[in-house]
Write an enzyme that holds these catalytic residues in place. Structure first.
Site, PDB file in Angstrom:
ATOM      1  N   VAL A   1       0.811  -1.230   0.000  1.00  0.00           N
ATOM      2  CA  VAL A   1       0.000   0.000   0.000  1.00  0.00           C
ATOM      3  C   VAL A   1       0.843   1.279   0.000  1.00  0.00           C
ATOM      4  O   VAL A   1       0.317   2.359  -0.251  1.00  0.00           O
ATOM      5  CB  VAL A   1      -1.010   0.052   1.183  1.00  0.00           C
ATOM      6  CG1 VAL A   1      -2.050  -1.035   1.071  1.00  0.00           C
ATOM      7  CG2 VAL A   1      -0.304   0.023   2.536  1.00  0.00           C
TER       8      VAL A   1
ATOM      9  N   ALA B   1       2.361   9.115  15.451  1.00  0.00           N
ATOM     10  CA  ALA B   1       2.288  10.211  14.477  1.00  0.00           C
ATOM     11  C   ALA B   1       1.571   9.752  13.210  1.00  0.00           C
ATOM     12  O   ALA B   1       0.693  10.450  12.678  1.00  0.00           O
ATOM     13  CB  ALA B   1       3.690  10.699  14.131  1.00  0.00           C
TER      14      ALA B   1
ATOM     15  N   TYR C   1       4.849   5.568  15.414  1.00  0.00           N
ATOM     16  CA  TYR C   1       3.558   4.912  15.134  1.00  0.00           C
ATOM     17  C   TYR C   1       2.411   5.879  15.422  1.00  0.00           C
ATOM     18  O   TYR C   1       1.496   6.049  14.607  1.00  0.00           O
ATOM     19  CB  TYR C   1       3.450   3.668  16.014  1.00  0.00           C
ATOM     20  CG  TYR C   1       2.206   2.825  15.843  1.00  0.00           C
ATOM     21  CD1 TYR C   1       1.917   2.207  14.628  1.00  0.00           C
ATOM     22  CD2 TYR C   1       1.344   2.590  16.918  1.00  0.00           C
ATOM     23  CE1 TYR C   1       0.791   1.393  14.480  1.00  0.00           C
ATOM     24  CE2 TYR C   1       0.216   1.785  16.788  1.00  0.00           C
ATOM     25  CZ  TYR C   1      -0.056   1.189  15.566  1.00  0.00           C
ATOM     26  OH  TYR C   1      -1.171   0.391  15.430  1.00  0.00           O
TER      27      TYR C   1
ATOM     28  N   LYS D   1      -0.578   7.347  12.864  1.00  0.00           N
ATOM     29  CA  LYS D   1      -1.989   7.040  13.108  1.00  0.00           C
ATOM     30  C   LYS D   1      -2.782   8.301  13.475  1.00  0.00           C
ATOM     31  O   LYS D   1      -3.968   8.408  13.159  1.00  0.00           O
ATOM     32  CB  LYS D   1      -2.114   5.981  14.204  1.00  0.00           C
ATOM     33  CG  LYS D   1      -1.548   4.619  13.807  1.00  0.00           C
ATOM     34  CD  LYS D   1      -2.364   3.967  12.696  1.00  0.00           C
ATOM     35  CE  LYS D   1      -2.006   2.521  12.470  1.00  0.00           C
ATOM     36  NZ  LYS D   1      -2.863   1.853  11.490  1.00  0.00           N
TER      37      LYS D   1
HETATM   38  N1  LIG Z   1      -3.380  -5.407  16.975  1.00  0.00           N
HETATM   39  C1  LIG Z   1      -3.518  -4.278  17.664  1.00  0.00           C
HETATM   40  O1  LIG Z   1      -3.376  -4.257  18.882  1.00  0.00           O
HETATM   41  C2  LIG Z   1      -3.866  -3.007  16.943  1.00  0.00           C
HETATM   42  C3  LIG Z   1      -4.231  -1.903  17.702  1.00  0.00           C
HETATM   43  C4  LIG Z   1      -4.543  -0.715  17.072  1.00  0.00           C
HETATM   44  C5  LIG Z   1      -4.485  -0.627  15.692  1.00  0.00           C
HETATM   45  N2  LIG Z   1      -4.111  -1.709  14.975  1.00  0.00           N
HETATM   46  C6  LIG Z   1      -4.051  -1.547  13.527  1.00  0.00           C
HETATM   47  O2  LIG Z   1      -4.839  -2.528  12.904  1.00  0.00           O
HETATM   48  C7  LIG Z   1      -4.353  -2.770  11.593  1.00  0.00           C
HETATM   49  C8  LIG Z   1      -4.275  -4.265  11.376  1.00  0.00           C
HETATM   50  O3  LIG Z   1      -3.289  -4.797  12.223  1.00  0.00           O
HETATM   51  P1  LIG Z   1      -3.403  -6.241  12.885  1.00  0.00           P
HETATM   52  O4  LIG Z   1      -3.401  -6.024  14.347  1.00  0.00           O
HETATM   53  O5  LIG Z   1      -4.472  -7.017  12.261  1.00  0.00           O
HETATM   54  O6  LIG Z   1      -1.954  -6.799  12.509  1.00  0.00           O
HETATM   55  P2  LIG Z   1      -1.472  -7.947  11.530  1.00  0.00           P
HETATM   56  O7  LIG Z   1       0.002  -7.862  11.503  1.00  0.00           O
HETATM   57  O8  LIG Z   1      -2.114  -9.237  11.915  1.00  0.00           O
HETATM   58  O9  LIG Z   1      -2.066  -7.502  10.109  1.00  0.00           O
HETATM   59  C9  LIG Z   1      -1.527  -6.459   9.365  1.00  0.00           C
HETATM   60  C10 LIG Z   1      -1.588  -6.849   7.909  1.00  0.00           C
HETATM   61  O10 LIG Z   1      -1.181  -5.711   7.139  1.00  0.00           O
HETATM   62  C11 LIG Z   1      -0.334  -6.188   6.100  1.00  0.00           C
HETATM   63  N3  LIG Z   1       0.553  -5.122   5.655  1.00  0.00           N
HETATM   64  C12 LIG Z   1       1.538  -4.517   6.354  1.00  0.00           C
HETATM   65  N4  LIG Z   1       2.178  -3.627   5.589  1.00  0.00           N
HETATM   66  C13 LIG Z   1       1.591  -3.681   4.366  1.00  0.00           C
HETATM   67  C14 LIG Z   1       1.821  -3.009   3.148  1.00  0.00           C
HETATM   68  N5  LIG Z   1       2.815  -2.114   2.999  1.00  0.00           N
HETATM   69  N6  LIG Z   1       1.019  -3.280   2.102  1.00  0.00           N
HETATM   70  C15 LIG Z   1       0.023  -4.206   2.223  1.00  0.00           C
HETATM   71  N7  LIG Z   1      -0.222  -4.892   3.337  1.00  0.00           N
HETATM   72  C16 LIG Z   1       0.559  -4.624   4.412  1.00  0.00           C
HETATM   73  C17 LIG Z   1       0.424  -7.330   6.719  1.00  0.00           C
HETATM   74  O11 LIG Z   1       1.003  -8.180   5.747  1.00  0.00           O
HETATM   75  C18 LIG Z   1      -0.642  -7.997   7.555  1.00  0.00           C
HETATM   76  O12 LIG Z   1      -1.309  -8.997   6.845  1.00  0.00           O
HETATM   77  C19 LIG Z   1      -3.023  -2.038  11.495  1.00  0.00           C
HETATM   78  O13 LIG Z   1      -3.208  -0.834  10.776  1.00  0.00           O
HETATM   79  C20 LIG Z   1      -2.672  -1.744  12.925  1.00  0.00           C
HETATM   80  O14 LIG Z   1      -1.870  -0.610  13.071  1.00  0.00           O
HETATM   81  C21 LIG Z   1      -3.812  -2.899  15.556  1.00  0.00           C
END
Ligand SMILES: NC(=O)c1ccc[n+]([C@@H]2O[C@H](COP(=O)([O-])OP(=O)(O)OC[C@H]3O[C@@H](n4cnc5c(N)ncnc54)[C@H](O)[C@@H]3O)[C@@H](O)[C@H]2O)c1
Length: 251
Positions: A63, A158, A156, A160
């Site tokens: 992305v 910043a 991170y 978000k």
């Molecule tokens: N898990 C948490 O505690 C949490 C909390 C707050 C926010 N988030 C946010 O939720 C979202 C999903 O995270 P998650 O917890 O499911 O983690 P995860 O690591 O299980 O999933 C993240 C996915 O994003 C993909 N990804 C990463 N960089 C990419 C790129 N450049 N292009 C395409 N795909 C890419 C990864 O391959 C992975 O499949 C993220 O944006 C994360 O910041 C997660």
């Protein structure tokens, strides 16, 4: 079915919240484009959806690359001819190397920026024209509770925080064209992104103490919030940050 025949792109669909959302959205009748940079688990997600009679396609994408995002949107439109929901879930959290600004490298800041904020920008930039062409729809961006309270991961946070601000601004820009734009701010969710953190007993204890509900979220609990924002049940909701954090931000 709450998303019957809606065409949805979900980035980050190979794992965690994105995967849980892809499966849930498909079960609600959506045609799901599961996009991710990781091919094998992305294909497995699509297989899982299809094994339950759902409609899904995997597209490999980084992305942070304008060229690849444009290709993802083009391929998706060629397959389904419309776009109703764009869920910008893909993200990175480099907790091992992130921290206070004076301690982190410029590269750590830039990596968070490129994937989280610029990645969201690119998907919106090239996806929203097709949502408008389809008569309107909804965008869901992925923030975090770190964008609302300070946790100490400055790079991170910043990236978000930018998503929260951009979401509000985009709601203003695209409301007149019937495009709702919201974001989700999860607390700690049990996914691979923070595996390292959750293997650290001290940090786990600290985060649990910060969470009134006294537990971490399952990815499916965030997918439920995303489903609300994707469906017509949130038809009058735009520009908001839906906090799904077990109460972390009220302490
Ligand atoms: N898990 C948490 O505690 C949490 C909390 C707050 C926010 N988030 C946010 O939720 C979202 C999903 O995270 P998650 O917890 O499911 O983690 P995860 O690591 O299980 O999933 C993240 C996915 O994003 C993909 N990804 C990463 N960089 C990419 C790129 N450049 N292009 C395409 N795909 C890419 C990864 O391959 C992975 O499949 C993220 O944006 C994360 O910041 C997660």
């Amino acid at each position: 079915m709450r998303l019957k025949d809606k065409v949805v792109i979900i980035t980050g669909a190979a794992s965690g919240i994105g995967r849980a959302s892809a499966i849930r959205f498909a079960a609600e009748g959506a045609k799901v484009v599961a996009a991710d940079r990781n091919k094998e688990p992305g294909l497995l997600c699509v297989e899982e959806i299809k094994s339950h009679g759902g409609d899904a396609q995997f597209i490999q994408v980084d992305v942070s690359s304008s060229h690849e995002v444009q290709k993802m949107i083009k391929t998706s439109i060629e397959k389904y001819q419309r776009l109703d929901v764009l869920f910008n879930d893909a993200g990175i959290f480099l907790h091992n190397v992130d921290g206070p600004v004076t301690a982190i490298s410029e590269k750590v800041f830039e990596d968070h920026y490129n994937v989280n904020l610029k990645g969201t920008f690119l998907c919106c930039k090239y996806g929203i024209p097709h949502i408008i062409e389809s008569g309107g729809g909804t965008v869901i961006n992925m923030a975090t509770v770190d964008a609302i309270i300070g946790i100490g991961y400055d790079g991170y946070a910043a990236s978000k925080g930018g998503i929260v601000a951009m979401t509000r601004s985009m709601a203003l820009s695209y409301g007149p064209q019937n495009v709702r734009v919201n974001c989700i701010a999860p607390g700690t969710v049990k996914t691979p992104i923070n595996e390292g953190e959750l293997n650290d007993i001290e940090k786990t204890k600290k985060y649990l103490q910060m969470t009134p509900l006294g537990r971490f979220a399952e990815p499916e609990e965030i997918a439920s919030a995303a489903l609300f924002l994707a469906s017509d049940e949130s038809s009058y909701v735009t520009g908001t940050t839906l906090v799904v954090d077990g109460g972390m931000s009220v302490i």
